[in-house]
Design a protein around this motif. Structure first.
Motif, PDB file in Angstrom:
ATOM      1  N   ASP A 246       0.838  -1.189   0.000  1.00 10.65           N
ATOM      2  CA  ASP A 246       0.000   0.000   0.000  1.00 10.65           C
ATOM      3  C   ASP A 246       0.879   1.247   0.000  1.00 10.65           C
ATOM      4  O   ASP A 246       1.811   1.349   0.822  1.00 10.65           O
ATOM      5  N   PRO A 247       0.676   2.201  -0.915  1.00 10.81           N
ATOM      6  CA  PRO A 247       1.535   3.388  -1.000  1.00 10.81           C
ATOM      7  C   PRO A 247       1.622   4.165   0.302  1.00 10.81           C
ATOM      8  O   PRO A 247       2.704   4.665   0.671  1.00 10.81           O
ATOM      9  N   GLU A 248       0.533   4.286   1.035  1.00 13.65           N
ATOM     10  CA  GLU A 248       0.553   5.023   2.292  1.00 13.65           C
ATOM     11  C   GLU A 248       1.384   4.294   3.343  1.00 13.65           C
ATOM     12  O   GLU A 248       2.107   4.921   4.129  1.00 13.65           O
ATOM     13  N   GLN A 249       1.315   2.987   3.327  1.00 14.35           N
ATOM     14  CA  GLN A 249       2.114   2.204   4.270  1.00 14.35           C
ATOM     15  C   GLN A 249       3.610   2.361   3.976  1.00 14.35           C
ATOM     16  O   GLN A 249       4.421   2.508   4.896  1.00 14.35           O
ATOM     17  N   LYS A 250       3.970   2.379   2.707  1.00 12.17           N
ATOM     18  CA  LYS A 250       5.378   2.595   2.335  1.00 12.17           C
ATOM     19  C   LYS A 250       5.840   3.983   2.747  1.00 12.17           C
ATOM     20  O   LYS A 250       6.964   4.158   3.233  1.00 12.17           O
ATOM     21  N   ARG A 251       4.998   4.962   2.545  1.00 19.62           N
ATOM     22  CA  ARG A 251       5.372   6.335   2.902  1.00 19.62           C
ATOM     23  C   ARG A 251       5.608   6.456   4.401  1.00 19.62           C
ATOM     24  O   ARG A 251       6.587   7.073   4.840  1.00 19.62           O
ATOM     25  N   LYS A 275      18.201   2.693  18.890  1.00 19.71           N
ATOM     26  CA  LYS A 275      17.806   1.501  18.151  1.00 19.71           C
ATOM     27  C   LYS A 275      16.306   1.568  17.880  1.00 19.71           C
ATOM     28  O   LYS A 275      15.574   2.359  18.484  1.00 19.71           O
ATOM     29  N   ARG A 276      15.861   0.718  16.968  1.00 21.06           N
ATOM     30  CA  ARG A 276      14.446   0.693  16.590  1.00 21.06           C
ATOM     31  C   ARG A 276      14.061  -0.733  16.274  1.00 21.06           C
ATOM     32  O   ARG A 276      14.814  -1.479  15.627  1.00 21.06           O
ATOM     33  N   GLY A 277      12.880  -1.156  16.761  1.00 17.91           N
ATOM     34  CA  GLY A 277      12.412  -2.512  16.532  1.00 17.91           C
ATOM     35  C   GLY A 277      11.165  -2.538  15.654  1.00 17.91           C
ATOM     36  O   GLY A 277      10.244  -1.726  15.825  1.00 17.91           O
ATOM     37  N   TYR A 278      11.142  -3.464  14.698  1.00 19.13           N
ATOM     38  CA  TYR A 278      10.007  -3.621  13.781  1.00 19.13           C
ATOM     39  C   TYR A 278       9.530  -5.065  13.804  1.00 19.13           C
ATOM     40  O   TYR A 278      10.339  -5.997  13.825  1.00 19.13           O
ATOM     41  N   LEU A 279       8.225  -5.227  13.782  1.00 24.00           N
ATOM     42  CA  LEU A 279       7.612  -6.550  13.651  1.00 24.00           C
ATOM     43  C   LEU A 279       6.862  -6.597  12.322  1.00 24.00           C
ATOM     44  O   LEU A 279       5.931  -5.826  12.095  1.00 24.00           O
ATOM     45  N   LEU A 280       7.280  -7.499  11.440  1.00 23.50           N
ATOM     46  CA  LEU A 280       6.596  -7.712  10.166  1.00 23.50           C
ATOM     47  C   LEU A 280       5.814  -9.011  10.268  1.00 23.50           C
ATOM     48  O   LEU A 280       6.397 -10.074  10.492  1.00 23.50           O
ATOM     49  N   TYR A 281       4.511  -8.922  10.137  1.00 21.42           N
ATOM     50  CA  TYR A 281       3.696 -10.124  10.287  1.00 21.42           C
ATOM     51  C   TYR A 281       2.694 -10.212   9.145  1.00 21.42           C
ATOM     52  O   TYR A 281       2.233  -9.214   8.593  1.00 21.42           O
ATOM     53  N   GLY A 282       2.377 -11.422   8.773  1.00 21.70           N
ATOM     54  CA  GLY A 282       1.431 -11.674   7.692  1.00 21.70           C
ATOM     55  C   GLY A 282       1.688 -13.036   7.094  1.00 21.70           C
ATOM     56  O   GLY A 282       2.669 -13.715   7.419  1.00 21.70           O
ATOM     57  N   PRO A 283       0.810 -13.480   6.186  1.00 21.96           N
ATOM     58  CA  PRO A 283       0.946 -14.809   5.587  1.00 21.96           C
ATOM     59  C   PRO A 283       2.235 -14.945   4.790  1.00 21.96           C
ATOM     60  O   PRO A 283       2.829 -13.946   4.380  1.00 21.96           O
ATOM     61  N   PRO A 284       2.676 -16.171   4.553  1.00 20.67           N
ATOM     62  CA  PRO A 284       3.875 -16.369   3.720  1.00 20.67           C
ATOM     63  C   PRO A 284       3.651 -15.828   2.313  1.00 20.67           C
ATOM     64  O   PRO A 284       2.559 -15.916   1.760  1.00 20.67           O
ATOM     65  N   GLY A 285       4.695 -15.251   1.738  1.00 21.07           N
ATOM     66  CA  GLY A 285       4.612 -14.753   0.369  1.00 21.07           C
ATOM     67  C   GLY A 285       4.113 -13.336   0.235  1.00 21.07           C
ATOM     68  O   GLY A 285       3.891 -12.856  -0.885  1.00 21.07           O
ATOM     69  N   GLY A 287       5.765 -10.604   1.182  1.00 22.22           N
ATOM     70  CA  GLY A 287       6.832  -9.652   0.926  1.00 22.22           C
ATOM     71  C   GLY A 287       7.618  -9.192   2.136  1.00 22.22           C
ATOM     72  O   GLY A 287       8.237  -8.121   2.102  1.00 22.22           O
ATOM     73  N   LYS A 288       7.652  -9.991   3.214  1.00 19.64           N
ATOM     74  CA  LYS A 288       8.379  -9.573   4.424  1.00 19.64           C
ATOM     75  C   LYS A 288       9.893  -9.500   4.150  1.00 19.64           C
ATOM     76  O   LYS A 288      10.558  -8.538   4.536  1.00 19.64           O
ATOM     77  N   VAL A 406       7.345  -0.746  15.972  1.00 18.45           N
ATOM     78  CA  VAL A 406       6.439  -0.569  14.838  1.00 18.45           C
ATOM     79  C   VAL A 406       5.977  -1.938  14.356  1.00 18.45           C
ATOM     80  O   VAL A 406       6.806  -2.803  14.062  1.00 18.45           O
ATOM     81  N   HIS A 407       4.663  -2.118  14.298  1.00 17.61           N
ATOM     82  CA  HIS A 407       4.084  -3.360  13.794  1.00 17.61           C
ATOM     83  C   HIS A 407       3.595  -3.119  12.363  1.00 17.61           C
ATOM     84  O   HIS A 407       2.767  -2.230  12.126  1.00 17.61           O
ATOM     85  N   VAL A 408       4.100  -3.907  11.428  1.00 18.09           N
ATOM     86  CA  VAL A 408       3.753  -3.736  10.013  1.00 18.09           C
ATOM     87  C   VAL A 408       3.020  -4.986   9.537  1.00 18.09           C
ATOM     88  O   VAL A 408       3.603  -6.080   9.497  1.00 18.09           O
ATOM     89  N   HIS A 409       1.762  -4.797   9.159  1.00 18.11           N
ATOM     90  CA  HIS A 409       0.968  -5.925   8.673  1.00 18.11           C
ATOM     91  C   HIS A 409       1.185  -6.078   7.178  1.00 18.11           C
ATOM     92  O   HIS A 409       0.883  -5.179   6.382  1.00 18.11           O
ATOM     93  N   MET A 410       1.739  -7.198   6.779  1.00 20.01           N
ATOM     94  CA  MET A 410       1.953  -7.507   5.370  1.00 20.01           C
ATOM     95  C   MET A 410       0.741  -8.307   4.896  1.00 20.01           C
ATOM     96  O   MET A 410       0.646  -9.515   5.122  1.00 20.01           O
ATOM     97  N   SER A 411      -0.191  -7.614   4.229  1.00 18.17           N
ATOM     98  CA  SER A 411      -1.482  -8.206   3.888  1.00 18.17           C
ATOM     99  C   SER A 411      -1.425  -8.910   2.539  1.00 18.17           C
ATOM    100  O   SER A 411      -0.419  -8.879   1.825  1.00 18.17           O
ATOM    101  N   TYR A 412      -2.550  -9.538   2.212  1.00 11.06           N
ATOM    102  CA  TYR A 412      -2.687 -10.101   0.871  1.00 11.06           C
ATOM    103  C   TYR A 412      -2.680  -8.974  -0.151  1.00 11.06           C
ATOM    104  O   TYR A 412      -2.824  -7.793   0.180  1.00 11.06           O
ATOM    105  N   LEU A 413      -2.538  -9.331  -1.403  1.00 10.10           N
ATOM    106  CA  LEU A 413      -2.349  -8.351  -2.469  1.00 10.10           C
ATOM    107  C   LEU A 413      -3.585  -7.471  -2.643  1.00 10.10           C
ATOM    108  O   LEU A 413      -4.726  -7.960  -2.715  1.00 10.10           O
ATOM    109  N   THR A 414      -3.348  -6.179  -2.712  1.00  8.83           N
ATOM    110  CA  THR A 414      -4.397  -5.197  -3.014  1.00  8.83           C
ATOM    111  C   THR A 414      -4.207  -4.718  -4.456  1.00  8.83           C
ATOM    112  O   THR A 414      -3.217  -5.029  -5.109  1.00  8.83           O
ATOM    113  N   MET A 415      -5.154  -3.916  -4.924  1.00  8.46           N
ATOM    114  CA  MET A 415      -5.059  -3.424  -6.302  1.00  8.46           C
ATOM    115  C   MET A 415      -3.863  -2.486  -6.463  1.00  8.46           C
ATOM    116  O   MET A 415      -3.211  -2.496  -7.507  1.00  8.46           O
TER     117      MET A 415
END
Length: 476
Positions: A246-251, A275-285, A287-288, A406-415
């Motif tokens: 999502d463009p807003e998420q990248k920004r 230091k800074r900690g990030y959690l990337l979570y979401g289904p496999p594939g 883009g984590k 920062v928690h980043v949700h890596m979701s299924y593909l959007t348009m």
């Protein structure tokens, strides 16, 4: 007195001396010439005696050095004293500096400085070289081999001798390396105050000119013995502009990273580790891993890939964390699969069995946000998981700010993500007759960017590739 009488009577027609005359001759002072002659004779005899002793000393030293049997029988204290005397009288006083791979609990940066600096010197100064070249390198690289010497000069001073040493363990394998720098004692001030500063400066310039991102791993530590990590060049092409997110998420992510990098003084002012900690979570594939590569390319940070299942104790984890460099990203993937017990179970197990070194969740939390976390700066820790709910059950403290900020949700593909993929793979940046059809299908389908990317790879023709995507979504 008899000797005086005898010498006098040897003269022809000499009359024997009386006792008074003999006494006066014995007590009469000798001339200055006689005294000087006797003094010279005494000095010469003393010098001969000293040379005899010195010859014996040199002979003894030679026998001890050349004959292992004798060397084994001579006490170490006597041997050290013998060599000290020999070096004092026959050798120019030397100073030797040691550059080991470790410096306390951390890696010794001066070892890396020396290694980088000498790479520019060895082609002309060393007879033995290590030559290497990877598939992506255009030219071979050269490095110093153990046992090789490099003679350097500085401001007209010659005889600065570098040497790479390799220590072997009980099994005969190489276990540690270190450099030595030897020079005359009279050059101590110049070397310590000026030469080493020049070595550091030139090493930094070389590193900047050769600067490439590296991916570090502990799976195959085949590089320098004594080090915790081995590395390869990280040449992942992913950037934020190419991510199917999502463009807003990248920004928002880029803004957060920029703010972190620019706030060194702020972290110091508020008393927090930089230091800074990030959690990337979401289904496999989703883009984590690609996002981690994009972060590394954006910040120009090296990446350390840490597999928690290979850690045997908290002390091992501490040593590994301290061996990482500043301006780096520590990646801990699939943290939910690390088989960590929650802290209540840890305390119960400690009461049931004898305590022994082990890797615990408490240890991990302390290294992420405890006292040890301040041993370094400008560092990012990225955790990934396919199942965030497992982490919440394990210990909610693991997810709190300060550990995973920062928690980043890596979701299924959007348009929006699909349009980015189409731009990357097919070069389509405008409208296409099949885009509306695909957008309608995506609203009711759960597909990952990796699945769609695989479909787009099947053809470079936009019409064929997009029809294949439509068919894939209809069958999903």
């Amino acid at each position: 007195m008899l000797r005086v009488q005898d010498e006098h009577c040897r003269t022809p027609e000499a009359q024997p001396l009386t006792e008074e005359e003999i006494s006066m001759m014995v007590l009469k002072p000798r001339s200055g010439y006689d005294l000087e002659e006797e003094r010279l004779t005494l000095n010469f005899q003393t010098m001969l005696t000293f040379m005899e002793m010195l010859t014996s000393l040199i002979t003894a030293a030679g026998v001890i050095v050349l004959c292992p049997l004798v060397k084994g029988l001579v006490p170490c204290s006597f041997l050290n004293n013998l060599f000290s005397i020999y070096e004092e009288y026959f050798c120019t006083p030397k100073i030797t500096l040691f550059f080991r791979t470790d410096c306390g609990l951390s890696d010794n940066q001066m070892y890396d400085v020396a290694s980088t600096y000498l790479r520019a010197k060895i082609v002309d100064s060393s007879k033995c070289l290590n030559v290497g070249k990877t598939v992506r390198q255009e030219r071979p690289t050269f490095d110093i081999v153990p046992g090789a010497e490099v003679i350097d000069s500085f401001q007209g001073i010659k005889g600065l001798k570098w040497k790479l040493h390799a220590e072997k363990g009980f099994d005969g394998r190489e276990c540690r390396r270190y450099f030595t720098l030897s020079f005359d004692k009279k050059l101590k001030e110049v070397v310590l105050e000026s030469y080493l500063a020049e070595v550091i400066s030139r090493s930094k310039a070389i590193q900047e000119a050769e600067r490439v991102l590296k991916l570090y791993s502990r799976d195959f530590v085949y590089g320098t013995p004594g080090r915790e990590w081995s590395s390869i060049v990280l040449e992942h092409p992913t950037t934020f502009e190419k991510l199917a997110m999502d463009p807003e998420q990248k920004r928002m992510l880029k803004v957060d990273l920029d703010k972190f990098i620019s706030r060194k003084e702020w972290y110091k002012k508020v008393g927090k580790a930089w230091k800074r900690g990030y959690l990337l979570y979401g289904p496999p594939g989703t883009g984590k891993s690609s996002l981690i590569a994009a972060m590394a390319n954006y910040l120009k940070f090296d990446v350390y890939d840490l597999d928690l299942t290979s850690i045997r104790s908290d002390s091992a984890l501490r040593r590994i964390f301290l061996s990482t460099s500043n301006r780096s990203i520590m990646v801990i993937e699939d943290i939910d699969c690390a088989k960590l017990e929650d802290r209540d179970k840890e305390e119960a197990s400690d009461q049931l069995i004898l305590k022994k070194p082990k890797f615990t969740l408490s240890g991990l939390l302390n290294f992420i946000d405890g006292v040890w976390s301040s041993c370094g700066e400008e560092r990012i820790i990225v955790f990934t998981t396919n199942h965030k709910e497992k982490l919440e059950k394990l210990d909610p403290a693991l997810l709190r700010p300060g550990r995973m900020d920062v928690h980043v949700h890596m979701s299924y593909l959007t348009m929006d993500g699909f349009k980015q993929l189409v731009s990357n793979y097919l070069g389509i940046n405008g409208d296409h007759q099949l885009l509306e059809v695909i957008e309608a299908l995506l609203k009711n389908k759960q597909v990952t960017p990796a699945e769609i990317a695989e479909e787009l790879l099947k053809s470079e023709d936009p019409n064929i590739a997009l029809r294949g995507v439509v068919e894939f979504l209809e069958q999903k």
